[in-house]
Design an enzyme around this catalytic site. Structure first.
Site, short mmCIF file in Angstrom:
data_model
loop_
_atom_site.label_atom_id
_atom_site.label_comp_id
_atom_site.label_asym_id
_atom_site.label_seq_id
_atom_site.Cartn_x
_atom_site.Cartn_y
_atom_site.Cartn_z
N ASP A 172 0.77 -1.26 0.00
CA ASP A 172 0.00 0.00 0.00
C ASP A 172 0.79 1.30 0.00
O ASP A 172 0.23 2.34 -0.29
CB ASP A 172 -1.00 -0.01 1.17
N HIS A 192 1.81 4.37 6.41
CA HIS A 192 1.67 5.02 5.09
C HIS A 192 0.45 5.94 5.03
O HIS A 192 0.25 6.61 4.02
CB HIS A 192 1.62 3.96 3.97
#
Length: 972
Positions: free
Chosen positions: A109, A378
């Protein structure tokens, strides 16, 4: 996502229901990644039965932890130190609790892939690495040519010694494709979509897929097989990784697994007809199958996959700057943690009979370890979270920082009171605002393992002050009016401190003799830069021993910098510009937390510049204020530039060679992105260099894309960016991440701030519109010089900026200390640990893990249930050493370094045992055998064992190596 809410609505259910469902079918498997959620579940939700089941499933290989860090960290804007921290934090828990060590990655991701990551994961002992988000056009090309798998040598210097097999997911990425031709509902997601924060009472979730029945099972099977075959054509082996799940899935695992079971059984019963067999697998099962094929793989060098675009006008380069304040605090927190760890380690080693409760101290450090680890997510430091989640990260960081400052203050009080030399502290202040009163101590700790000479700034209430060291000698200092406040003054103290040591400075109001230098301010008239006279330039020089900087008095802007040693002059001017961006999806591409989509070239923001120069014997500060026009009252932009003059007898090399700049930017207008553009006459051919996670340098040539050329030529700068011509280099060093680009020859621009609003429904649903009205105060240091000089300076300077000294304030109580001459030199003075200038002491800490470093013993004690909650282990010290240079970068500094760990650490006590470990500490390097994937260059396949081991505590550290050790001292 918001931790508490996620736990309540979703994460707790995933683990509870997945564990229960895995027990119901021997064929079922599951992979889990982020430890932060798992640990919260394990500590707060899991029953004893659940815990027993997890142990069993791990032993059977049906539950597999991949990566195993606290979070899935971002790859673009994180520092390697913090990546290592969060990985180590998760791995320590997993090894201590289960005796397991993750061996595969699942980095599906993060928005783009850095070349530091493959090196990091190789050093952590991983056998294979998996990524997904890379440029859409590049992925299509690799897919067509079956090049999605390769052996990645992320580090030019470590090359094949730390290479890793890497798998890039195909265009379907990590989610199951949900289109099914026989229904307009989505397929394969039988548990539907998780609902926040309160799950529906009847168990009916939105968008639940059509259940598998006798009538549709054949259609389901056909759809799944068709997708499997489509993907098989993109890979070289006949093994296809088919990810089942997506974000926030498996919160109701029973409905998910029961449908999956039916479908897999049906396909396998008809495998002749379908030409496919299917099985539940973990990532490790998949990579093992591919490895067993024994193919020869292509090598990829240190080229990374940044930036990342998903469509022609969707460049994910906005997040390099989004939420600049959070990015700054995350780095300050990381730096404070680094200081607190070494400070505590020394204290435990030198004051075994201390009055401070060590367990409580460790908890204080752990609160900051957790906070710094989690923000590397993230959707954390990237600034791609909602304001509510950003506040959670901020609160956790501030709480952790408060704890560590409190710990450092109590250690200083304990060490000083233990010495009974007439100094008794009534308190140590840890506020950041400066000195509450006169006649104070300023306590300054240098967290680096080198001697430093630098200035620390504190706010004071008087102009006339004097500063003394522990022996009563006068210390050079300068005091001047503050740029920020009319009621206080800034006192700059020149400090000289050995590595990992602290010193105390007494700040007194003037008593007639020694006085700090006073910086005098001269204000110049505001200049209209649109009507500046180009012909007769009036140039104002600001000079120190290294540079002469000229300011153009017609515009009040910087004009040029001369490096005095070589007498090279570079024309150099700086201005603020704004990109105007669109927020209306009906009118074209938008900018948001993730994306940067400029309408056109950047527009200069100011028509008039004010200038004030404050000069004294030690420092000159140039204050520039940028106004939208000549009559504006307020400014949105300011630059404070500082240059230092170092008195005789001090090592001023680093101080003299940097031009420090601090910017004040904001509040911006809506849909503006603010950049500082530095334009020079260097012929750079638009080639930019940026660092990769503070670990290595990447070359960034300007690429002539058809679409979105401005945004796609933005890169992340975590610590360093530079431009150069054949002889001269201009280096920028940063204390937080920024987007950076070279949009013209001789130019480098840094994005400092963004304020956005858009009407994209997805962004509105998650409150991701970045209406950030804050004022940001980033710092950038400039270094100008020949390539060879800047090579020597920038690594140490970058670390000096990252790890500036920690400043605390102490008040004395009761009697004044006896004659200053009689004060004993502080025992922390003589530098306990010093490394050569091409090495960096990456970690010196007491992790507190209770696991045995003998693997067989550790596994045995867990199987026997002996791994009970005991006291933390304070005898094991974690030491990491990193070589800062690449092979061939510098004739002297790129050499391998021999280090005698016994003598390096003798200031902490007598070293008895040193064990070399893998990066996160869970493997003995002598037993770590990573899979060796066959490549054309290295045809033999086997296990790779990469480090030479240390004989009798002497290690040779080669370029770019990061070496990790457990150290045990005598008397523990």
């Amino acid at each position: 996502f918001f931790l508490q809410e996620s736990m309540h609505a979703y994460a707790a259910n995933v683990y509870t229901s997945v564990v229960e469902e895995l027990m119901k079918g021997k064929q079922r498997k599951f992979i889990a990644v982020e430890q932060e959620f798992f640990r919260l579940w394990w500590d707060a939700v899991a029953t004893d039965t659940h815990k027993q089941q997890v142990h069993q499933l791990l032993q059977e290989g049906r539950l597999e932890f991949v990566i195993g860090g606290q979070v899935m960290h971002d790859e673009a804007v994180t520092l390697i130190d913090d990546q290592i921290l969060q990985l180590t934090e998760g791995h320590g828990f997993l090894y201590e609790t289960f005796g397991i060590r993750p061996q595969f990655s699942w980095h599906v991701d993060p928005f783009g892939a850095s070349a530091t990551t493959p090196t990091l994961f190789a050093l952590a002992g991983f056998n294979a690495h998996l990524i997904s988000r890379i440029d859409y056009d590049l992925k299509a090309d690799m897919q067509k040519n079956k090049k999605l798998q390769f052996v990645w040598q992320g580090s030019p210097s470590l090359s094949e010694r730390q290479e890793i097999f890497t798998h890039v997911m195909d265009q379907y990425s990590y989610c199951t494709p949900s289109q099914i031709p026989f229904s307009n509902r989505s397929g394969f997601y039988w548990n539907g979509i998780a609902v926040f924060p309160d799950p529906p009472k009847d168990g009916v979730y939105p968008n639940m897929s059509l259940p598998v029945t006798d009538t549709n099972i054949h259609l389901y099977a056909q759809t799944m097989v068709a997708n499997i075959k489509e993907r098989a054509a993109w890979f070289r082996t006949s093994d296809v990784l088919w990810p089942w799940g997506c974000d926030k899935q498996f919160f109701n695992a029973s409905v998910q697994y029961s449908n999956m079971d039916l479908l897999l059984d049906y396909i396998n019963k008809h495998s002749d007809e379908f030409g496919v067999t299917v099985q539940y697998a973990t990532v490790g099962d998949y990579f093992q199958a591919v490895y067993n094929r024994n193919l020869t793989w292509e090598i990829r060098d240190s080229q990374d996959f940044l930036p990342y675009s998903t469509e022609p006008f969707q460049a994910w380069t906005g997040f390099y700057t989004s939420r600049s304040t959070l990015k700054g605090i995350a780095r300050r927190a990381s730096s404070l943690l680094y200081a607190g760890e070494s400070f505590f380690t020394q204290y435990v080693r030198k004051h075994p009979a201390s009055s401070i409760c060590k367990c409580r101290a460790l908890r204080q450090l752990q609160s900051l370890r957790w906070a710094v680890s989690e923000v590397q997510h993230h959707d954390g430091i990237t600034g791609t979270e909602s304001p509510k989640v950003k506040d959670m990260y901020m609160n956790n960081l501030m709480y952790g920082m408060f704890n560590v400052k409190k710990l450092m203050a109590s250690i200083i009080m304990d060490m000083n009171n233990a010495k009974k030399n007439g100094e008794v502290y009534s308190s140590i202040y840890i506020n950041d605002s400066g000195i509450p009163d006169v006649d104070q101590y300023v306590v300054v700790y240098n967290p680096l393992a080198w001697n430093i000479t630098t200035f620390v700034a504190v706010s004071v209430s008087h102009l006339e002050m004097s500063v003394y060291d522990e022996l009563g000698h006068s210390v050079p200092a300068q005091v001047q009016s503050s740029a920020e406040s009319h009621s206080t003054y800034d006192l700059y103290i020149l400090v000289e401190i050995s590595g990992l040591s602290y010193r105390k400075y007494n700040v007194k109001p003037l008593n007639g003799k020694q006085c700090a230098f006073i910086g005098r301010a001269v204000k110049y008239k505001r200049k209209d830069i649109t009507r500046a006279d180009q012909q007769n330039r009036q140039l104002l020089p600001v000079v120190n021993n290294c540079y002469q900087v000229l300011f153009d008095q017609n515009t009040n802007l910087m004009h040029s910098i001369t490096e005095r040693e070589t007498n090279q002059t570079v024309q150099l001017t700086q201005e603020f510009l704004e990109y105007h961006v669109n927020g209306d999806v009906t009118k074209g591409p938008i900018s948001d937390n993730y994306l940067f989509a400029p309408n056109a070239s950047a527009v200069p923001v100011s028509k008039a510049v004010g200038l004030e120069v404050v000069s004294g014997n030690l420092m000159t500060e140039i204050r520039q204020y940028f106004y939208s026009n000549v009559t504006s009252q307020d400014y949105i932009y300011a630059v404070y530039t500082r240059m230092y003059t170092i008195p005789e007898g001090y090592d001023g090399k680093l101080l003299c060679h940097r031009i420090e700049q601090e910017y004040s930017v904001g509040p911006l207008e809506l849909n503006r992105e603010a950049v500082l553009r530095t334009s020079t006459n260097l012929n750079t051919r638009q080639l930019l260099y940026t660092d990769s996670n503070g670990y290595q340098i990447q070359k960034r040539p300007f690429k002539a894309y058809v679409n979105n050329i401005v945004a796609r030529n933005y890169y992340p700068m975590v610590q360093t960016a530079y431009i150069e011509d054949d002889t001269t280099r201009l280096m920028l060093l940063a204390e937080r991440a920024h987007g950076v680009s070279s949009q013209g020859n001789g130019q480098v621009e840094v994005m400092l701030h963004r304020r956005l609003w858009n009407n994209l429904q997805w962004d509105l649903n998650y409150n991701l519109t970045l209406n950030d009205s804050s004022v940001v105060r980033p710092v950038i240091w400039l270094i100008l010089g020949t390539k060879s000089v800047t090579d020597i300076l920038y690594r140490t300077s970058g670390l000096a900026l990252e790890h500036r000294p920690v400043v605390m304030f102490g008040a004395l109580s009761g009697d004044k200390p006896k004659l200053p001459g009689r004060l004993q030199q502080n025992s922390v003075h003589s530098s306990p640990v010093t490394v050569p200038p091409n090495l960096h002491l990456q970690s010196l800490s007491i992790p507190g893990w209770r696991y045995s470093s003998n693997h067989a013993e550790q596994v045995h004690s867990i199987r026997m249930g002996k791994q009970k909650e005991g006291d933390a282990d304070f005898s094991r010290v974690l030491l990491r050493i990193r070589h800062l240079y690449e092979v061939g970068e510098d004739p002297v500094l790129s050499q391998p370094v021999m280090v005698n760990l016994k003598s390096l650490l003798k200031g902490l006590g007598s070293v008895v045992v040193v064990e070399e470990r893998s990066l996160t500490g869970t493997w003995d390097v002598n037993t770590l055998k990573r899979w060796k994937w066959k490549t054309a260059r290295y045809p033999s396949k086997g296990f790779s064992n990469s480090t030479e081991t240390s004989e009798n505590c002497i290690v040779t550290v080669h370029p770019k190596e990061i070496r990790t050790f457990f150290v045990y001292f005598q008397g523990q």
